[in-house]
Design a protein around this motif. Structure first.
Motif, short mmCIF file in Angstrom:
data_model
loop_
_atom_site.label_atom_id
_atom_site.label_comp_id
_atom_site.label_asym_id
_atom_site.label_seq_id
_atom_site.Cartn_x
_atom_site.Cartn_y
_atom_site.Cartn_z
N TYR A 7 0.85 -1.20 0.00
CA TYR A 7 0.00 0.00 0.00
C TYR A 7 0.88 1.25 0.00
O TYR A 7 2.00 1.23 0.52
CB TYR A 7 -0.93 0.03 1.22
CG TYR A 7 -2.09 -0.93 1.13
CD1 TYR A 7 -3.29 -0.54 0.58
CD2 TYR A 7 -1.98 -2.24 1.60
CE1 TYR A 7 -4.37 -1.41 0.49
CE2 TYR A 7 -3.04 -3.12 1.51
CZ TYR A 7 -4.24 -2.70 0.96
OH TYR A 7 -5.29 -3.56 0.86
N LYS A 8 0.35 2.32 -0.57
CA LYS A 8 1.09 3.58 -0.60
C LYS A 8 1.11 4.22 0.79
O LYS A 8 0.41 3.75 1.71
CB LYS A 8 0.44 4.55 -1.59
CG LYS A 8 0.34 4.03 -3.02
CD LYS A 8 -0.40 5.04 -3.88
CE LYS A 8 -0.66 4.50 -5.27
NZ LYS A 8 -1.46 5.43 -6.09
N ALA A 9 1.87 5.27 0.90
CA ALA A 9 1.87 6.04 2.16
C ALA A 9 0.47 6.59 2.41
O ALA A 9 -0.23 6.98 1.47
CB ALA A 9 2.87 7.19 2.06
N ASP A 40 -12.32 -5.44 -3.19
CA ASP A 40 -11.05 -5.93 -3.71
C ASP A 40 -9.85 -5.41 -2.92
O ASP A 40 -8.71 -5.44 -3.41
CB ASP A 40 -10.87 -5.56 -5.19
CG ASP A 40 -11.96 -6.19 -6.06
OD1 ASP A 40 -12.37 -7.32 -5.75
OD2 ASP A 40 -12.39 -5.55 -7.03
N ASP A 41 -10.10 -4.92 -1.70
CA ASP A 41 -9.03 -4.43 -0.81
C ASP A 41 -8.20 -3.33 -1.47
O ASP A 41 -7.00 -3.20 -1.22
CB ASP A 41 -8.10 -5.59 -0.40
CG ASP A 41 -8.85 -6.72 0.28
OD1 ASP A 41 -9.95 -6.45 0.79
OD2 ASP A 41 -8.34 -7.84 0.31
N GLU A 42 -8.85 -2.52 -2.29
CA GLU A 42 -8.12 -1.46 -3.00
C GLU A 42 -7.64 -0.37 -2.06
O GLU A 42 -6.66 0.32 -2.36
CB GLU A 42 -9.01 -0.85 -4.10
CG GLU A 42 -9.19 -1.75 -5.30
CD GLU A 42 -7.87 -2.07 -6.00
OE1 GLU A 42 -7.04 -1.16 -6.14
OE2 GLU A 42 -7.66 -3.24 -6.36
N SER A 43 -8.30 -0.18 -0.95
CA SER A 43 -7.86 0.82 0.03
C SER A 43 -8.31 0.43 1.43
O SER A 43 -9.32 -0.26 1.60
CB SER A 43 -8.38 2.21 -0.34
OG SER A 43 -9.79 2.20 -0.43
N SER A 70 -9.55 12.69 15.28
CA SER A 70 -10.24 13.29 14.13
C SER A 70 -9.49 13.13 12.81
O SER A 70 -9.80 13.79 11.83
CB SER A 70 -10.50 14.80 14.36
OG SER A 70 -11.12 15.00 15.61
N ILE A 71 -8.49 12.23 12.77
CA ILE A 71 -7.73 12.00 11.55
C ILE A 71 -8.31 10.80 10.81
O ILE A 71 -8.51 9.73 11.39
CB ILE A 71 -6.23 11.78 11.85
CG1 ILE A 71 -5.62 13.04 12.45
CG2 ILE A 71 -5.48 11.37 10.59
CD1 ILE A 71 -5.57 14.21 11.51
N LEU A 72 -8.56 11.00 9.51
CA LEU A 72 -8.99 9.92 8.62
C LEU A 72 -7.77 9.49 7.81
O LEU A 72 -7.18 10.29 7.09
CB LEU A 72 -10.10 10.41 7.70
CG LEU A 72 -10.68 9.39 6.72
CD1 LEU A 72 -11.50 8.34 7.48
CD2 LEU A 72 -11.55 10.08 5.67
N SER A 73 -7.37 8.23 7.95
CA SER A 73 -6.19 7.71 7.26
C SER A 73 -6.63 6.80 6.13
O SER A 73 -7.39 5.84 6.35
CB SER A 73 -5.29 6.95 8.24
OG SER A 73 -4.23 6.31 7.57
N ILE A 74 -6.15 7.09 4.91
CA ILE A 74 -6.54 6.31 3.73
C ILE A 74 -5.27 5.77 3.07
O ILE A 74 -4.39 6.53 2.67
CB ILE A 74 -7.32 7.18 2.72
CG1 ILE A 74 -8.49 7.87 3.40
CG2 ILE A 74 -7.80 6.33 1.54
CD1 ILE A 74 -9.15 8.94 2.54
N LYS A 75 -5.19 4.45 2.96
CA LYS A 75 -4.07 3.80 2.26
C LYS A 75 -4.60 3.17 0.98
O LYS A 75 -5.50 2.33 1.03
CB LYS A 75 -3.44 2.72 3.13
CG LYS A 75 -2.63 3.23 4.30
CD LYS A 75 -2.00 2.07 5.04
CE LYS A 75 -1.16 2.53 6.21
NZ LYS A 75 -0.56 1.40 6.94
N HIS A 76 -4.03 3.57 -0.16
CA HIS A 76 -4.42 3.00 -1.44
C HIS A 76 -3.44 1.92 -1.87
O HIS A 76 -2.22 2.07 -1.66
CB HIS A 76 -4.47 4.10 -2.52
CG HIS A 76 -5.52 5.15 -2.25
ND1 HIS A 76 -6.87 4.87 -2.33
CD2 HIS A 76 -5.42 6.45 -1.90
CE1 HIS A 76 -7.55 5.98 -2.05
NE2 HIS A 76 -6.69 6.95 -1.77
N ARG A 77 -3.96 0.89 -2.48
CA ARG A 77 -3.10 -0.18 -2.96
C ARG A 77 -2.29 0.30 -4.16
O ARG A 77 -2.79 1.02 -5.02
CB ARG A 77 -3.94 -1.41 -3.34
CG ARG A 77 -3.11 -2.55 -3.90
CD ARG A 77 -3.92 -3.83 -3.99
NE ARG A 77 -4.21 -4.35 -2.66
CZ ARG A 77 -3.34 -4.98 -1.90
NH1 ARG A 77 -2.11 -5.17 -2.33
NH2 ARG A 77 -3.68 -5.42 -0.72
#
Length: 528
Positions: A29-31, A300-303, A311-318
């Motif tokens: 996954y990306k940063a 598909d577990d893309e993110s 209050s932080i939303l963390s998003i990891k993209h494949r």
């Protein structure tokens, strides 16, 4: 005079983490992209239909984000108080959410104003979800009741009041519109059938239940509460299958991978654990900066999307296949050491005049003291806090060098209570390490010889000596037990090997001794 040679620090092999297919999969996954919300993020839900937007419930708002957007594409703010549990319908057209003001609101994803407002609960509504037929809504509240609502008529269909504490989680069946399950702070899970007036199954989790998850087959149910994650077999009447306790604080949310082969749990201890659903062992672990309240996986577990208390939303993209290849090629093209020291290996020609530049030797602090024969200060430098805790091999190497020089006893002698306590503390931490034991056993014997006369004068030193004695006794017992086990294993292996006869060319299959005796008896008979 020969130049001073720095202390040789022995390099020990590092035990790296075991690289498995799960490690490669979940590290691809990306940063993370981090987005600041208006409050603690209590729920995240992905739309079942493409492009799979996701709804983020935080404070008095619900934001809808696109798969790769860093700004919300839609915002619902028509809440008078904290919103809870914003969830999409199966067709992705409607969204339902509870609220602290006890009103349940139904929104059209393409609009802004609530289509329906369901009033009937008397306290905050933390659970809201659609049934599989898309025309009914399940809600659960802090007033101990769960209710079914009809969407077209905006009327209440059923009320169930069996829980004795707050209802904080619930899940509806995707295969049967009449079945749903609720979890409560009264430690129970209850399976309801809308065709019956009361629950048809009750399970005791043993802790306040925070989250529920149904497997796609709906034969298994997962519940989270306290530090425990439990799996229940619904086809066997709610029989408990597995109880997992891998978190240090309350588990707040659960999630299933797209393949259904990996279960994810997130907790207030800032960790996300990934379990293999075959044997329920932890196969991977994620760390985050703050306590986690919500977790969701894209199709598909893309993110991986995580909401935290800060209050932080963390998003990891494949990473895409091309990005993975590009990164690996960049790693291969990274400047090597030979490029950095370009010209170091240049060989002069026959007619060249070589001007050599003396290389300045940079010595460590302990080597500088050794060079000046200050053995006590050299050992003190090696016993500094960072060195002895992070790099104990340096301290041991200095002790080994002092022993080689024959000055180790001088370096150990003449220490006050604090210096001796520091030495003993290092011995307690590293004496039984097989890498350091040969050197440190000698050091321990010297310390006992030098300070034998002062034993009993310091309570700190006496306590450490007792700890050292207990450590050695325990290690000796371990060694004895291991030798016994080794002897047992040798016996078992020896008895399990098949016995083979080794033929000897000079002797037949019969016993040679018996053969000679038989021939001698025949000669005796002939003589008589």
């Amino acid at each position: 005079m020969a130049s001073f040679k720095p202390t040789k620090i022995q390099v020990y092999p590092k035990l790296g983490e075991k690289v498995t297919q799960d490690t490669l999969y979940w590290k691809n996954y990306k940063a993370p992209v981090q987005i600041k919300e208006f409050g603690a993020i209590s729920n995240i839900d992905f739309s079942p239909v493409a492009p799979h937007n996701f709804a983020v419930t935080a404070f008095t708002r619900i934001h809808i984000y696109g798969p790769f957007s860093q700004e919300p594409v839609k915002t619902f703010t028509r809440f008078k108080d904290t919103a809870y549990c914003g969830r999409f319908r199966a067709d992705g057209q409607l969204l339902v959410a509870g609220c602290e003001d006890s009103v349940v609101r139904l929104f059209d994803v393409s609009g802004k104003v609530a289509l329906r407002m369901f009033k009937g609960h008397t306290k905050a509504v933390h659970v809201a979800d659609f049934t599989s037929d898309r025309y009914q809504i399940l809600t659960g509240s802090d007033d101990y009741t769960c209710r079914l609502w009809d969407i077209p008529n905006a009327t209440e269909l059923n009320t169930y009041q069996e829980h004795t504490d707050y209802i904080r989680c619930g899940v509806t069946s995707k295969l049967n519109r009449d079945l749903f399950i609720t979890g409560s702070y009264d430690h129970t899970l209850k399976l309801f059938d809308a065709r019956a007036d009361k629950s048809v199954m009750t399970m005791d989790h043993g802790q306040p239940v925070e989250s529920l998850l149904l497997y796609p087959s709906e034969g298994l149910l997962v519940s989270a509460g306290g530090r425990h994650v439990k799996v229940w077999d619904l086809l066997k009447g709610g029989q408990p299958l597995v109880s997992l306790k891998n978190h240090h604080k309350t588990v707040t949310c659960l999630c299933l991978s797209s393949s259904g082969q990996r279960l994810l749990s997130a907790s207030l201890d800032r960790h996300v654990k990934v379990y293999n659903t075959t044997n329920y062992k932890v196969v991977h672990n994620f760390d985050y900066a703050a306590s986690i309240l919500s977790l969701a996986l894209a199709p598909d577990d893309e993110s991986i999307v995580v909401g935290m208390t800060n209050s932080i939303l963390s998003i990891k993209h494949r990473k895409s296949l091309e990005e993975s290849k590009e990164i690996s090629s960049q790693q291969r093209r990274r400047p090597s050491y030979r490029v950095i020291v370009k010209g170091k290996n240049f060989v002069p020609k026959q007619d060249d005049y070589l001007v050599s530049k003396p290389v300045k030797q940079h010595l460590a602090k302990y080597d500088k003291q050794l060079k000046q024969f200050n053995v006590t200060k050299a050992l003190d430098a090696a016993l500094e806090t960072w060195t002895r805790l992070r790099k104990p091999e340096i301290t041991v190497a200095v002790m080994k060098e002092l022993d080689r020089r024959g000055t180790l006893k001088n370096a150990l002698a003449g220490r006050d209570e604090q210096g001796l306590a520091r030495l003993l503390n290092f011995l307690i931490g590293n004496l039984v390490d097989p890498r350091f034991a040969p050197v440190l056993v000698t050091v321990a014997e010297m310390i006992l010889d030098i300070y034998l006369s002062v034993i009993g004068q310091s309570s700190v030193v006496d306590r450490q000596l007792l700890r050292l004695q207990e450590l050695l006794e325990r290690e000796i017992n371990y060694q004895q037990d291991l030798l016994e086990v080794l002897g047992m294993l040798d016996t078992m292996f020896a008895s399990s090997l098949p016995r083979k006869e080794v033929p000897c060319p000079s002797i037949s299959r019969a016993n040679g001794l018996a053969q000679r005796e038989a021939s001698a008896s025949r000669q005796l008979l002939q003589a008589t």
